[in-house]
Design a protein around this motif. Structure first.
Motif, PDB file in Angstrom:
ATOM      1  N   GLU A 186      40.051  43.935  23.952  1.00 42.14           N
ATOM      2  CA  GLU A 186      40.665  44.609  25.082  1.00 42.14           C
ATOM      3  C   GLU A 186      39.992  45.957  25.246  1.00 42.14           C
ATOM      4  OE1 GLU A 186      45.010  46.034  26.515  1.00 42.14           O
ATOM      5  OE2 GLU A 186      44.812  44.128  25.489  1.00 42.14           O
ATOM      6  N   THR A 187      39.472  46.206  26.433  1.00 40.16           N
ATOM      7  CA  THR A 187      38.785  47.461  26.670  1.00 40.16           C
ATOM      8  C   THR A 187      39.800  48.560  26.914  1.00 40.16           C
ATOM      9  OG1 THR A 187      38.655  47.082  29.039  1.00 40.16           O
ATOM     10  CG2 THR A 187      36.845  46.229  27.713  1.00 40.16           C
ATOM     11  N   ALA A 188      39.342  49.787  26.830  1.00 40.43           N
ATOM     12  CA  ALA A 188      40.226  50.925  27.055  1.00 40.43           C
ATOM     13  C   ALA A 188      40.763  50.923  28.482  1.00 40.43           C
ATOM     14  CB  ALA A 188      39.483  52.227  26.778  1.00 40.43           C
ATOM     15  N   GLU A 189      40.039  50.301  29.386  1.00 35.61           N
ATOM     16  CA  GLU A 189      40.452  50.276  30.788  1.00 35.61           C
ATOM     17  C   GLU A 189      41.474  49.202  31.072  1.00 35.61           C
ATOM     18  OE1 GLU A 189      37.139  50.063  29.843  1.00 35.61           O
ATOM     19  OE2 GLU A 189      36.902  52.219  30.000  1.00 35.61           O
ATOM     20  N   GLY A 190      41.678  48.281  30.126  1.00 31.72           N
ATOM     21  CA  GLY A 190      42.702  47.276  30.321  1.00 31.72           C
ATOM     22  C   GLY A 190      42.171  45.907  30.667  1.00 31.72           C
ATOM     23  N   GLY A 191      40.887  45.760  30.973  1.00 30.64           N
ATOM     24  CA  GLY A 191      40.316  44.464  31.272  1.00 30.64           C
ATOM     25  C   GLY A 191      39.924  43.765  29.989  1.00 30.64           C
ATOM     26  N   GLU A 229      33.264  42.715  27.273  1.00 27.56           N
ATOM     27  CA  GLU A 229      32.811  43.136  28.597  1.00 27.56           C
ATOM     28  C   GLU A 229      34.008  43.359  29.512  1.00 27.56           C
ATOM     29  OE1 GLU A 229      29.931  40.469  30.195  1.00 27.56           O
ATOM     30  OE2 GLU A 229      28.799  40.403  28.333  1.00 27.56           O
ATOM     31  N   PHE A 230      33.821  44.205  30.513  1.00 31.92           N
ATOM     32  CA  PHE A 230      34.874  44.517  31.474  1.00 31.92           C
ATOM     33  C   PHE A 230      35.148  43.302  32.351  1.00 31.92           C
ATOM     34  CE2 PHE A 230      36.149  46.137  35.684  1.00 31.92           C
ATOM     35  CZ  PHE A 230      37.330  46.737  35.316  1.00 31.92           C
ATOM     36  N   ASP A 231      36.420  42.968  32.511  1.00 36.36           N
ATOM     37  CA  ASP A 231      36.848  41.855  33.353  1.00 36.36           C
ATOM     38  C   ASP A 231      37.661  42.415  34.518  1.00 36.36           C
ATOM     39  OD1 ASP A 231      37.680  39.507  34.498  1.00 36.36           O
ATOM     40  OD2 ASP A 231      38.833  38.821  32.770  1.00 36.36           O
ATOM     41  N   PRO A 232      37.080  42.487  35.719  1.00 39.60           N
ATOM     42  CA  PRO A 232      37.788  43.068  36.861  1.00 39.60           C
ATOM     43  C   PRO A 232      39.095  42.355  37.189  1.00 39.60           C
ATOM     44  CG  PRO A 232      35.463  42.789  37.377  1.00 39.60           C
ATOM     45  CD  PRO A 232      35.709  42.106  36.072  1.00 39.60           C
ATOM     46  N   GLN A 233      39.122  41.035  37.095  1.00 39.32           N
ATOM     47  CA  GLN A 233      40.335  40.276  37.401  1.00 39.32           C
ATOM     48  C   GLN A 233      41.463  40.672  36.457  1.00 39.32           C
ATOM     49  OE1 GLN A 233      40.964  37.961  39.880  1.00 39.32           O
ATOM     50  NE2 GLN A 233      43.066  37.799  39.144  1.00 39.32           N
ATOM     51  N   ALA A 234      41.174  40.742  35.164  1.00 35.49           N
ATOM     52  CA  ALA A 234      42.196  41.125  34.181  1.00 35.49           C
ATOM     53  C   ALA A 234      42.662  42.558  34.417  1.00 35.49           C
ATOM     54  CB  ALA A 234      41.650  40.974  32.767  1.00 35.49           C
ATOM     55  N   GLU A 289      31.943  45.490  42.944  1.00 32.87           N
ATOM     56  CA  GLU A 289      31.288  44.200  43.227  1.00 32.87           C
ATOM     57  C   GLU A 289      32.316  43.076  43.307  1.00 32.87           C
ATOM     58  OE1 GLU A 289      28.222  43.448  40.368  1.00 32.87           O
ATOM     59  OE2 GLU A 289      27.180  45.338  40.850  1.00 32.87           O
ATOM     60  N   TRP A 290      33.272  43.081  42.395  1.00 34.71           N
ATOM     61  CA  TRP A 290      34.316  42.057  42.398  1.00 34.71           C
ATOM     62  C   TRP A 290      35.179  42.155  43.650  1.00 34.71           C
ATOM     63  CZ3 TRP A 290      39.750  42.440  41.865  1.00 34.71           C
ATOM     64  CH2 TRP A 290      40.390  41.217  41.632  1.00 34.71           C
ATOM     65  N   LEU A 291      35.534  43.374  44.057  1.00 38.93           N
ATOM     66  CA  LEU A 291      36.353  43.564  45.253  1.00 38.93           C
ATOM     67  C   LEU A 291      35.622  43.101  46.514  1.00 38.93           C
ATOM     68  CD1 LEU A 291      37.941  47.034  44.474  1.00 38.93           C
ATOM     69  CD2 LEU A 291      39.167  44.857  44.703  1.00 38.93           C
ATOM     70  N   MET A 292      34.325  43.288  46.545  1.00 44.25           N
ATOM     71  CA  MET A 292      33.555  42.886  47.731  1.00 44.25           C
ATOM     72  C   MET A 292      33.538  41.373  47.909  1.00 44.25           C
ATOM     73  SD  MET A 292      30.662  45.743  48.221  1.00 44.25           S
ATOM     74  CE  MET A 292      30.258  45.013  49.762  1.00 44.25           C
ATOM     75  N   GLU A 293      33.756  40.640  46.827  1.00 49.97           N
ATOM     76  CA  GLU A 293      33.750  39.179  46.889  1.00 49.97           C
ATOM     77  C   GLU A 293      35.084  38.591  47.335  1.00 49.97           C
ATOM     78  OE1 GLU A 293      32.556  37.861  43.046  1.00 49.97           O
ATOM     79  OE2 GLU A 293      30.580  38.785  43.194  1.00 49.97           O
ATOM     80  N   LEU A 294      36.136  39.410  47.404  1.00 50.97           N
ATOM     81  CA  LEU A 294      37.469  38.898  47.790  1.00 50.97           C
ATOM     82  C   LEU A 294      37.501  38.452  49.226  1.00 50.97           C
ATOM     83  CD1 LEU A 294      39.807  41.478  46.050  1.00 50.97           C
ATOM     84  CD2 LEU A 294      39.279  39.175  45.318  1.00 50.97           C
TER      85      LEU A 294
END
Length: 125
Positions: A44-49, A55-60, A120-125
């Protein structure tokens, strides 16, 4: 026959301190077991993903920090809808919003160090 009324309180205090000490040792011994319960192989990253290999998971991260304002299906609510956000903003603008916030409702710094991946993840929504 005069008994000292403070002795029971001292005994309770000593017993309580000893109990806290031994319980903390038990918690130290179970740290590996607790880590396995939360998912072996994931960090679990410090950012919560959360993702394989740390690695950072934008969805999580979205599910942990953003879903309350932007909705479970990105439909909006307290915050604006995120569907089609890539059509309204460029990647650089999204990164800037993530870093600095927007208006009074979007706080700054919710994705520290991972703004590019989130954009990048938000642009794909």
């Amino acid at each position: 026959m005069n008994r000292n009324p403070i002795i029971p309180f001292i005994l309770i205090m000593v017993f309580g301190i000893g109990l806290v000490f031994f319980m903390s040792l038990e918690g130290l011994n179970n740290s590996e077991e607790m880590a396995e319960e939360h998912g072996e192989g994931t960090e679990e990253t410090a950012e919560g993903g959360t993702a394989e290999g740390g690695e950072f998971d934008p969805q999580a991260h979205y599910e942990k920090a953003c879903i309350t304002c932007h909705g479970g299906n990105y439909e909006g609510g307290a915050g604006p809808a995120l569907t089609g956000v890539g059509d309204r903003y460029s990647k650089e603008e999204i990164v800037e919003i993530l870093q600095e916030g927007k208006g009074g409702g979007m706080p700054a710094g919710l994705v520290p160090g991972n703004e590019e991946a989130m954009a990048e993840w938000l642009m794909e929504l």
